[in-house]
Design a protein around this motif. Structure first.
Motif, mmCIF file in Angstrom:
data_model
loop_
_atom_site.group_PDB
_atom_site.id
_atom_site.type_symbol
_atom_site.label_atom_id
_atom_site.label_comp_id
_atom_site.label_asym_id
_atom_site.label_seq_id
_atom_site.Cartn_x
_atom_site.Cartn_y
_atom_site.Cartn_z
ATOM 1 N N LEU A 96 0.829 -1.201 0.000
ATOM 2 C CA LEU A 96 0.000 0.000 0.000
ATOM 3 C C LEU A 96 0.866 1.254 0.000
ATOM 4 O O LEU A 96 0.667 2.166 -0.815
ATOM 5 N N VAL A 97 1.821 1.300 0.904
ATOM 6 C CA VAL A 97 2.683 2.479 1.008
ATOM 7 C C VAL A 97 3.510 2.659 -0.265
ATOM 8 O O VAL A 97 3.613 3.766 -0.809
ATOM 9 N N GLY A 98 4.088 1.579 -0.766
ATOM 10 C CA GLY A 98 4.933 1.682 -1.941
ATOM 11 C C GLY A 98 4.193 2.131 -3.183
ATOM 12 O O GLY A 98 4.640 3.036 -3.893
ATOM 13 N N GLY A 99 3.052 1.513 -3.464
ATOM 14 C CA GLY A 99 2.312 1.850 -4.671
ATOM 15 C C GLY A 99 1.677 3.213 -4.634
ATOM 16 O O GLY A 99 1.766 3.987 -5.590
ATOM 17 N N LEU A 100 1.028 3.539 -3.509
ATOM 18 C CA LEU A 100 0.314 4.807 -3.423
ATOM 19 C C LEU A 100 1.270 5.982 -3.275
ATOM 20 O O LEU A 100 1.121 7.015 -3.940
ATOM 21 N N THR A 101 2.273 5.842 -2.410
ATOM 22 C CA THR A 101 3.169 6.963 -2.122
ATOM 23 C C THR A 101 4.130 7.247 -3.269
ATOM 24 O O THR A 101 4.258 8.390 -3.714
ATOM 25 N N PHE A 102 4.806 6.206 -3.762
ATOM 26 C CA PHE A 102 5.883 6.426 -4.713
ATOM 27 C C PHE A 102 5.453 6.388 -6.177
ATOM 28 O O PHE A 102 6.258 6.720 -7.055
ATOM 29 N N VAL A 103 4.214 5.989 -6.443
ATOM 30 C CA VAL A 103 3.734 5.964 -7.822
ATOM 31 C C VAL A 103 2.470 6.805 -7.973
ATOM 32 O O VAL A 103 2.469 7.813 -8.679
ATOM 33 N N GLY A 104 1.383 6.402 -7.303
ATOM 34 C CA GLY A 104 0.110 7.088 -7.490
ATOM 35 C C GLY A 104 0.149 8.560 -7.113
ATOM 36 O O GLY A 104 -0.189 9.437 -7.923
ATOM 37 N N LEU A 105 0.554 8.855 -5.893
ATOM 38 C CA LEU A 105 0.528 10.242 -5.419
ATOM 39 C C LEU A 105 1.555 11.113 -6.119
ATOM 40 O O LEU A 105 1.291 12.287 -6.399
ATOM 41 N N THR A 106 2.724 10.562 -6.387
ATOM 42 C CA THR A 106 3.740 11.384 -7.058
ATOM 43 C C THR A 106 3.289 11.766 -8.464
ATOM 44 O O THR A 106 3.402 12.935 -8.864
ATOM 45 N N LEU A 107 2.780 10.800 -9.229
ATOM 46 C CA LEU A 107 2.322 11.105 -10.580
ATOM 47 C C LEU A 107 1.112 12.044 -10.557
ATOM 48 O O LEU A 107 1.038 12.993 -11.353
ATOM 49 N N TYR A 108 0.172 11.772 -9.654
ATOM 50 C CA TYR A 108 -1.020 12.623 -9.567
ATOM 51 C C TYR A 108 -0.651 14.057 -9.200
ATOM 52 O O TYR A 108 -1.143 15.016 -9.798
#
Length: 281
Positions: free
Chosen positions: A245-257
């Motif tokens: 959860l932390v890896g996908g949301l923090t380092f991919v989803g939130l950064t790109l968004y």
């Protein structure tokens, strides 16, 4: 390769997250079941290659075939929805709530687990000729993996738990990048290449993937691994899910968004979706 610019594929990520939240229970579970089953077959395939060739890199190079197939068929892994679904909430899409996000996560978890467990049982039958003899070399290897990545972590106490969590974070940093890779191109070849690279990396590096583990650890228990269900849950699955959860949301989803939607010069037009319909990639 028909490459799409970041502002376009990030908008597709948010649309995909919204569609998954409103998808029916039936479709969510079916797609998750199939995703868990296909990824489990790919994991069994990779371990078989490793055992027969003695070359872990060979298994890592070929493992992504399962990931690419399941995403091209529109199936869903927990690792993907952990990153995609919250983006629709952050974007304030109408009707999207935390309850809807958690519902989606729960259904996908159950579907993935059911699919992985089904394949684990089938492969255990193959490895033991219907439980009439000791596991073959591949079955024995899977049992060792289960032990090393449960009681092996437990032997190190808090340091082991931290290591497990960080491996989960790094895993979904790469896996979520692969999910995004499927949206970067409009051609099948472009999607496959973009998905293949980060999935190969995570598998060879031995990072912890919650859905792959849904296959490896029940398989290990069926094949005589020396660890318990509680070992699996406490010293692998639960910390791995949190790390994913932390890896996908923090380092991919939130950064790109944050950088391409919130501050982008122009937002790609939103596609009105019927519940359960994912925008064309």
């Amino acid at each position: 390769m028909s490459y799409l610019p970041p502002t376009e594929y990030v908008a597709k990520m948010v649309d995909a997250g919204e569609s998954k939240i409103f998808m029916s229970t039936r479709d969510t579970v079916i797609r998750a079941f199939m995703a868990g089953a296909i990824l489990s077959l790919a994991a069994a395939f990779a371990v078989t290659i490793n055992v027969h060739t003695g070359q872990p890199l060979a298994g890592a190079i070929l493992f992504p075939v399962g990931f690419c197939l399941l995403y091209l068929m529109g199936f869903d892994l927990l690792t993907g929805v952990l990153m995609l679904s919250p983006l629709a909430l952050i974007d304030r899409r109408p009707g999207v709530t935390w309850g809807g996000v958690v519902r989606n996560w729960g259904l996908v978890f159950l579907g993935n687990f059911a699919g992985a467990l089904t394949v684990a049982l089938m492969m255990a039958i193959i490895f033991t000729y219907g439980f009439t003899q000791a596991p073959d070399a591949v079955g024995q290897k899977i049992g060792v993996i289960g032990e090393g990545r449960t009681v092996g972590y437990a032997a190190h106490g808090a340091a082991g738990m931290l290591t497990l969590f960080i491996r989960g974070v790094l895993c979904n940093w790469m896996v979520a990048t692969g999910v995004v890779g499927a949206m970067m191109s409009t051609s099948v070849s472009g999607k496959v290449i973009a998905m293949w690279m980060p999935i190969m990396l995570f598998f060879y590096m031995g990072f912890e993937h919650s859905v792959v583990n849904m296959f490896l650890f029940p398989s290990g228990l069926l094949l005589g691994g020396h660890f318990s269900i509680m070992d699996y849950l406490v010293w692998n699955e639960i910390p791995t899910v949190l790390g994913n959860l932390v890896g996908g949301l923090t380092f991919v989803g939130l950064t790109l968004y944050t950088t391409h939607i919130r501050t982008g010069a122009k937002r790609a037009p939103r596609v009105n979706l019927r519940p359960g319909v994912v925008p064309a990639e």
